[in-house]
Design an enzyme around this catalytic site. Structure first.
Site, PDB file in Angstrom:
ATOM      1  N   ASP A 327       0.781  -1.102   0.045  1.00 53.54           N
ATOM      2  CA  ASP A 327      -0.012  -0.179   0.007  1.00 53.54           C
ATOM      3  C   ASP A 327       0.716   1.330  -0.019  1.00 53.54           C
ATOM      4  O   ASP A 327       0.298   2.393  -0.444  1.00 53.54           O
ATOM      5  CB  ASP A 327      -0.899   0.058   1.096  1.00 53.54           C
ATOM      6  N   TYR A 415     -10.035  -0.546   3.053  1.00 54.01           N
ATOM      7  CA  TYR A 415      -9.565  -0.271   4.311  1.00 54.01           C
ATOM      8  C   TYR A 415      -9.319   0.837   4.859  1.00 54.01           C
ATOM      9  O   TYR A 415      -8.878   1.629   3.891  1.00 54.01           O
ATOM     10  CB  TYR A 415      -8.450  -1.397   4.359  1.00 54.01           C
TER      11      TYR A 415
END
Ligand SMILES: *[C@@H]1O[C@H](CO)[C@@H](O)[C@H](O)[C@H]1NC(C)=O
Ligand SMILES: *[C@@H]1O[C@H](CO)[C@@H](O)[C@H](O)[C@H]1NC(C)=O
Ligand SMILES: *[C@@H]1O[C@H](CO)[C@@H](O)[C@H](O)[C@H]1NC(C)=O
Ligand SMILES: *[C@@H]1O[C@H](CO)[C@@H](O)[C@H](O)[C@H]1NC(C)=O
Ligand SMILES: [Cu+2]
Length: 679
Positions: A327, A415
């Site tokens: 990420d 998320y």
């Protein structure tokens, strides 16, 4: 008298650390701390300089994939700080990654001379971060792609309720691979919780250089998960509501204790610099703590930030196998940061700071309220004791704990990660990581676990919905400077000893055997296997009593990756093979998964750097800590997951001569007009 002398010393020593200008000056250097993130004007300047240098190219072909501060080399910055800013500050530079005509450029720009220092075409493996713009464009392509429209129709779905999202593809041994993203689509009819309603069976691949769909497959259909029960918006909920929570307020009867000058923050006995980077998110620099006895600030950490993340999913089929996300290096942890909502993401008394990054066109984009900074009284006890052992009196001393929190929230697709850097008056730096948001789920035909005969690769969390097993690993770069740059890494091994010669009724005890780690390979540690304490010490400094001055890592998690070392995602994420690594400081070793992470092949990771097995004793060294969560989803994670928290603490260990908050007084208690404290 005493207080004012103390304050002067405090300010003087702060000057020496941060080179804060105490008078207003027009000189360029004083507008910035050399570690300040690029300003909107600087982003614009970088954009202009680079665009002009490519005046022969089609401007539409030039994209800015990363623009950030190229921070000064550490020795340069430290020597400048040591002169109390009387010398010229280090040159201000930007590091830029562009794509131009299918090539990746690494560019260094000098902002003071408005010139390009270097411009290299990167020819190694891997690609730069994705821009938001190219992800958005790519995710809209299916809407006009006839085979996809056919798949939507075949499933009886309304196209206007279909939205798509982009996924990095990883690397699985391919000799060559274009810069591509996978596209998966979701259904929003009757809910905004799109991630729990995948259009399962359909995947597309988009070539980002051509910006067109290059692969398409529709392999199977499963019933679309129901919209009912997936809603999370308060306004859409129906009674019964609950449990009922009553408001709790914080009063600051003495006002705020936070002082912010530019990006430099002072609070209680702490001083540090807070920067924002589109890749890393928050960067804490020059964290120093005031020592009441030595009457000076002492440095603890030169630089701390999240270097990389690894989020692999445990579902090996065609639609899912590639889902192994990085990420930070692929999607940008700062790029994914969201504006914090006052009163909800942060308490009422929080102060906020904005962040800036360069959009795909190089122009500055603002994320307002990207950080909040607040004093936290969570009702915890700093220290206490009740003494009843003295005849005729009861001594009770309690000090409530107040700390300072710097918070950022990064929402990477489904998320949400809540990152807290907490500074305690005790000298502890505590990092908190909260996981919340929405599970990544797989659409299935099952509505009961009895129907699942093979490995479902996850938990059935709702009808037709499997929350797929996965991990979250966060690797922190922690350049500790424990009372100076020269540090050593010490393992205090707790070893069982047998009582010899029957000198005692006891048969055993444990004792501490300290080992100073000499080289990188010996500093690699998989936590949880041995009973040992890990301390970064300053070998040149000792307390008056002779103990080495140190800071200890209190790991909150000992989780490591369970993938095979030879599995492609694990080769790329080899920095998660161990929880702890120590390397000598090297400015170019910043990103644990490499500079170019999308489709990387693992040749520029922390695991590879350390193979040189450099000496780390009595040197400027960097501690890397990986914390992780193995996530076996459960029904409570659906339709949205309550925050799951983890973290770690860096805690002074023989750094001070005694408890540094011994003489800290309890803060004043706040009173609401109607409220009387009961004794
Ligand atoms: C760059 O621009 C030209 C037109 O000026 C176009 O033909 C070419 O395909 C573009 N290349 C890329 C990689 O976008
Ligand atoms: C498609 O939209 C129509 C009109 O809004 C609605 O009646 C229908 O239920 C939708 N179909 C599906 C499969 O969601
Ligand atoms: C710094 O690290 C990079 C990447 O590992 C390496 O290429 C370079 O040689 C290192 N520099 C020094 C001085 O060790
Ligand atoms: C505070 O007291 C006043 C007067 O007694 C009352 O009207 C008000 O409702 C009280 N407020 C709260 C929050 O209890
Ligand atoms: Cu998870």
């Amino acid at each position: 008298m005493e207080a004012s002398t103390l304050r002067n010393t405090f300010i003087f020593s702060l000057l020496s650390i941060f080179s804060i200008s105490s008078s207003t000056t027009t000189s360029h250097s004083h507008h910035h701390h050399p570690l300040d993130p690029l300003t909107p004007q600087e982003f614009t300047l970088v954009q202009t300089i680079i665009t002009n240098s490519y005046h022969n190219s089609n401007p539409n072909n030039l994209t800015f994939q990363y623009v950030g501060l190229d921070e000064p080399n550490k020795p340069t910055l430290l020597s400048w700080l040591s002169t109390l800013k009387t010398t010229t500050p280090p040159p201000r530079r930007a590091f830029v990654i562009t794509r131009l005509n299918k090539q990746t450029h690494e560019i260094t720009v000098d902002l003071s001379t408005s010139s390009i220092i270097s411009d290299h075409i990167y020819s190694g493996h891997g690609y730069p971060l994705f821009t938001l713009e190219e992800q958005t464009t790519a995710s809209e392509l299916p809407m006009t792609y006839p085979p996809f429209l056919e798949s939507v129709k075949k499933r009886g779905l309304n196209l206007s309720d279909v939205v798509c999202s982009t996924y990095s593809v990883g690397w699985y041994g391919e000799e060559k691979s274009a810069r591509v993203l996978r596209i998966l689509c979701f259904y929003t009819e009757g809910t905004v919780n799109l991630y729990v309603r995948p259009v399962e069976g359909v995947t597309l691949v988009v070539d980002l250089d051509e910006m067109k769909i290059t692969q398409y497959s529709d392999r199977f259909t499963v019933p679309m998960a129901k919209a009912g029960g997936t809603e999370y918006r308060a306004a859409k909920q129906k009674p019964p509501f609950g449990p009922k929570l009553k408001g709790v307020a914080t009063v600051q009867p003495d006002g705020s204790g936070i002082e912010i000058a530019g990006h430099t923050i002072r609070w209680a006995n702490w001083a540090f610099h807070l920067g924002f980077d589109v890749r890393a998110g928050p960067i804490i620099s020059l964290a120093s703590i005031y020592d009441l006895e030595k009457k000076t600030f002492r440095r603890v950490m030169y630089r701390g930030y999240i270097s990389e993340m690894f989020v692999p999913y445990m579902e090996p089929t065609e639609e899912w196998y590639y889902k192994t996300f990085f990420d930070v290096g692929e999607f940008g942890f700062g790029l994914s940061a969201v504006s914090l909502e006052p009163m909800k993401d942060c308490p009422a008394h929080a102060v906020f700071m904005d962040g800036y990054y360069a959009g795909q066109d190089g122009k500055p984009v603002k994320i307002s309220n990207v950080f909040c900074i607040f004093e936290q009284n969570a009702g915890n006890v700093l220290w206490r004791h009740t003494e009843t052992g003295i005849l005729g009196e009861v001594i009770r001393e309690v000090r409530p704990e107040v700390s300072l929190v710097v918070r950022m929230v990064s929402t990477v697709g489904n998320y949400d990660y809540i990152i807290d850097w907490e500074f305690k008056p005790t000298g502890s730096i505590k990092v908190g990581v909260g996981l919340t948001g929405i599970l990544e789920v797989k659409g299935v035909s099952y509505t009961h676990t009895d129907q699942i005969k093979e490995d479902g690769h996850g938990t059935l969390v709702a009808d037709n919905t499997i929350g797929v097993y996965h991990d979250h690993f966060l690797t922190f770069h922690l350049d500790l400077d424990v009372d100076g740059e020269t540090n050593s890494f010490v393992k205090h091994k707790l070893e069982t000893r047998r009582v010899a010669n029957n000198i005692s009724p006891r048969k055993s005890y444990w004792t501490v055997v300290s080992e100073t780690v000499k080289t990188e390979l010996d500093a690699r540690i998989q936590l949880g296997l041995k009973q040992e304490e890990l301390v970064m010490v300053n070998p040149k400094k000792k307390t008056k009593l002779g103990n080495p001055i140190g800071y200890r890592l209190f790991p909150g998690s000992t989780v490591t990756s369970l993938l095979l070392k030879e599995d492609y995602p694990q080769i790329r994420a080899a920095f998660t093979n161990y929880n702890v690594w120590v390397t000598p400081y090297n400015k170019s070793e910043k990103w644990a998964g490499g500079v170019f992470v999308d489709q990387s092949r693992g040749d520029d990771t922390l695991a590879v750097w350390t193979l040189r097995n450099r000496k780390i004793e009595n040197k400027d060294i960097v501690l890397w800590y990986t914390m992780g969560f193995h996530h076996v989803p459960c029904q409570e994670d659906f339709p949205i997951m309550s925050t799951l928290s983890g973290g770690f603490e860096l805690r002074p260990t023989n750094f001070f001569e005694r408890n540094p908050v011994l003489k800290t007084k309890a803060p004043k208690i706040g009173h609401w007009p109607n409220c009387t404290a009961k004794p």
